[in-house]
Design a protein around this motif. Sequence first.
Motif, PDB file in Angstrom:
ATOM      1  N   GLN A  59       0.827  -1.201   0.000  1.00 36.69           N
ATOM      2  CA  GLN A  59       0.000   0.000   0.000  1.00 36.69           C
ATOM      3  C   GLN A  59       0.865   1.257   0.000  1.00 36.69           C
ATOM      4  O   GLN A  59       0.535   2.258  -0.642  1.00 36.69           O
ATOM      5  CB  GLN A  59      -0.937  -0.003   1.213  1.00 36.69           C
ATOM      6  N   ALA A  60       1.988   1.201   0.728  1.00 37.38           N
ATOM      7  CA  ALA A  60       2.918   2.329   0.719  1.00 37.38           C
ATOM      8  C   ALA A  60       3.544   2.478  -0.666  1.00 37.38           C
ATOM      9  O   ALA A  60       3.698   3.596  -1.174  1.00 37.38           O
ATOM     10  CB  ALA A  60       4.001   2.138   1.775  1.00 37.38           C
ATOM     11  N   LYS A  95       2.175   1.674  -3.437  1.00 37.77           N
ATOM     12  CA  LYS A  95       1.131   2.190  -4.314  1.00 37.77           C
ATOM     13  C   LYS A  95       1.039   3.712  -4.198  1.00 37.77           C
ATOM     14  O   LYS A  95       0.931   4.416  -5.214  1.00 37.77           O
ATOM     15  CB  LYS A  95      -0.211   1.543  -3.950  1.00 37.77           C
ATOM     16  N   ARG A  96       1.111   4.218  -2.990  1.00 44.07           N
ATOM     17  CA  ARG A  96       1.058   5.669  -2.804  1.00 44.07           C
ATOM     18  C   ARG A  96       2.319   6.348  -3.322  1.00 44.07           C
ATOM     19  O   ARG A  96       2.251   7.447  -3.893  1.00 44.07           O
ATOM     20  CB  ARG A  96       0.849   5.994  -1.323  1.00 44.07           C
ATOM     21  N   LEU A 155       1.996   6.673  -6.919  1.00 46.03           N
ATOM     22  CA  LEU A 155       1.052   7.735  -7.259  1.00 46.03           C
ATOM     23  C   LEU A 155       1.719   9.106  -7.190  1.00 46.03           C
ATOM     24  O   LEU A 155       1.502   9.956  -8.056  1.00 46.03           O
ATOM     25  CB  LEU A 155      -0.160   7.687  -6.315  1.00 46.03           C
ATOM     26  N   ALA A 156       2.545   9.311  -6.174  1.00 46.08           N
ATOM     27  CA  ALA A 156       3.265  10.585  -6.053  1.00 46.08           C
ATOM     28  C   ALA A 156       4.183  10.793  -7.254  1.00 46.08           C
ATOM     29  O   ALA A 156       4.255  11.896  -7.814  1.00 46.08           O
ATOM     30  CB  ALA A 156       4.078  10.610  -4.752  1.00 46.08           C
ATOM     31  N   PHE A 190       4.168   6.804   6.931  1.00 48.60           N
ATOM     32  CA  PHE A 190       3.228   5.716   7.195  1.00 48.60           C
ATOM     33  C   PHE A 190       3.792   4.820   8.298  1.00 48.60           C
ATOM     34  O   PHE A 190       4.946   4.976   8.706  1.00 48.60           O
ATOM     35  CB  PHE A 190       2.958   4.890   5.933  1.00 48.60           C
ATOM     36  N   ASP A 249       1.151  14.832   0.076  1.00 49.70           N
ATOM     37  CA  ASP A 249      -0.224  14.813  -0.441  1.00 49.70           C
ATOM     38  C   ASP A 249      -0.776  13.391  -0.491  1.00 49.70           C
ATOM     39  O   ASP A 249      -1.859  13.113   0.023  1.00 49.70           O
ATOM     40  CB  ASP A 249      -0.240  15.449  -1.834  1.00 49.70           C
ATOM     41  N   VAL A 250      -0.016  12.455  -1.079  1.00 53.10           N
ATOM     42  CA  VAL A 250      -0.559  11.103  -1.263  1.00 53.10           C
ATOM     43  C   VAL A 250      -0.595  10.324   0.057  1.00 53.10           C
ATOM     44  O   VAL A 250      -1.454   9.452   0.235  1.00 53.10           O
ATOM     45  CB  VAL A 250       0.244  10.305  -2.316  1.00 53.10           C
ATOM     46  N   PHE A 251       0.322  10.630   0.992  1.00 47.53           N
ATOM     47  CA  PHE A 251       0.289   9.953   2.283  1.00 47.53           C
ATOM     48  C   PHE A 251      -0.548  10.716   3.309  1.00 47.53           C
ATOM     49  O   PHE A 251      -0.598  10.336   4.480  1.00 47.53           O
ATOM     50  CB  PHE A 251       1.716   9.761   2.808  1.00 47.53           C
ATOM     51  N   GLU A 252      -1.162  11.813   2.862  1.00 47.96           N
ATOM     52  CA  GLU A 252      -2.075  12.608   3.692  1.00 47.96           C
ATOM     53  C   GLU A 252      -1.407  13.043   4.981  1.00 47.96           C
ATOM     54  O   GLU A 252      -1.948  12.896   6.083  1.00 47.96           O
ATOM     55  CB  GLU A 252      -3.352  11.824   3.979  1.00 47.96           C
TER      56      GLU A 252
END
Length: 300
Positions: free
Chosen positions: A111-112, A114-115, A118-119, A171, A295-298
């Motif tokens: 999942q990390a 994947k983010r 995305l970044a 994360f 941004d992607v990890f909020e």
Amino acid sequence: MLGNVSELDIRLIRVFLAVVEAGGVSAAQALLNTSQPTISAQLAALETRLGFRLCERGRAGFAVTPRGAQFLDAARRFLAAAEGFRVEVQQINRTLSGTLGVGLMGQLDPQANKRLALAISRLRARNQGLYFQFTELSSSFLEERLVNGHLDLAIGYFWRRLDSLDYLALFRETQIAYCGAGHPLYGQAGALPREAVTGYEWVWPSHPLPEMPAPTELERLTALTDSMDGAAMLILSGQHLGFLPQHYASGHVEQGQLRALNPDRLRYEVDFHVAVRRSARQGELVSAFLEALADVFEVP
């Protein structure tokens, strides 16, 4: 006739276009926020610069002349080209180019990953001249490469917190204690109390682990490693107990090769950070990637 087009010419051309769009000088007053005599004077000034009449205006009404109609088409194309030029120059100013050296610990949570992907995707979509060079190392080497300037930033678990580096939490990763199918505790695994696991040999990280005290005496920590694959191999052998990331061990658990000793108690959480040299943080490439990661990890 116009020679070099000045800023004043462009303003006068815009006045003419506004008058045409409004359908007359009087109707254009509100659009241009100025008086009728001023608009008429501006049109006359443009006609003088051009050497021909653009429009008929007066009691008979407003009408564009044949030459004015040709000029109208040319003026619209000219202003559209000027706007395209302005946008293109802004993009040049905003576009980043160069190579970012990024260090990673191996086997990150899917999942990390994947983010992280995305970044990268978002950043590359806006900056086609931006490239990435990835290096996989243990955390201690990641920090060393950062300090020496061989990496621009690194993502991993960092326990030392060097003064020359900044760390931004991204994360968390769950680590759980496991035993292999050949270990004596395999059949009882699932809810074992801590005292039931202290008499066995463990594989343990070679770095300090403030999140989790050693589950047994130091003399029973008979294998030290920072290699996740190495730790997994020792646990799978049935000779050692040890912690593995939950996401990493899940496939072995599904195949019956590993079992969690006590997933509720023999576990701990690890915070993963992105680390960067303080002197490099304000660089355009590094700052842009940090913003994309936040941004992607909020990150708040």
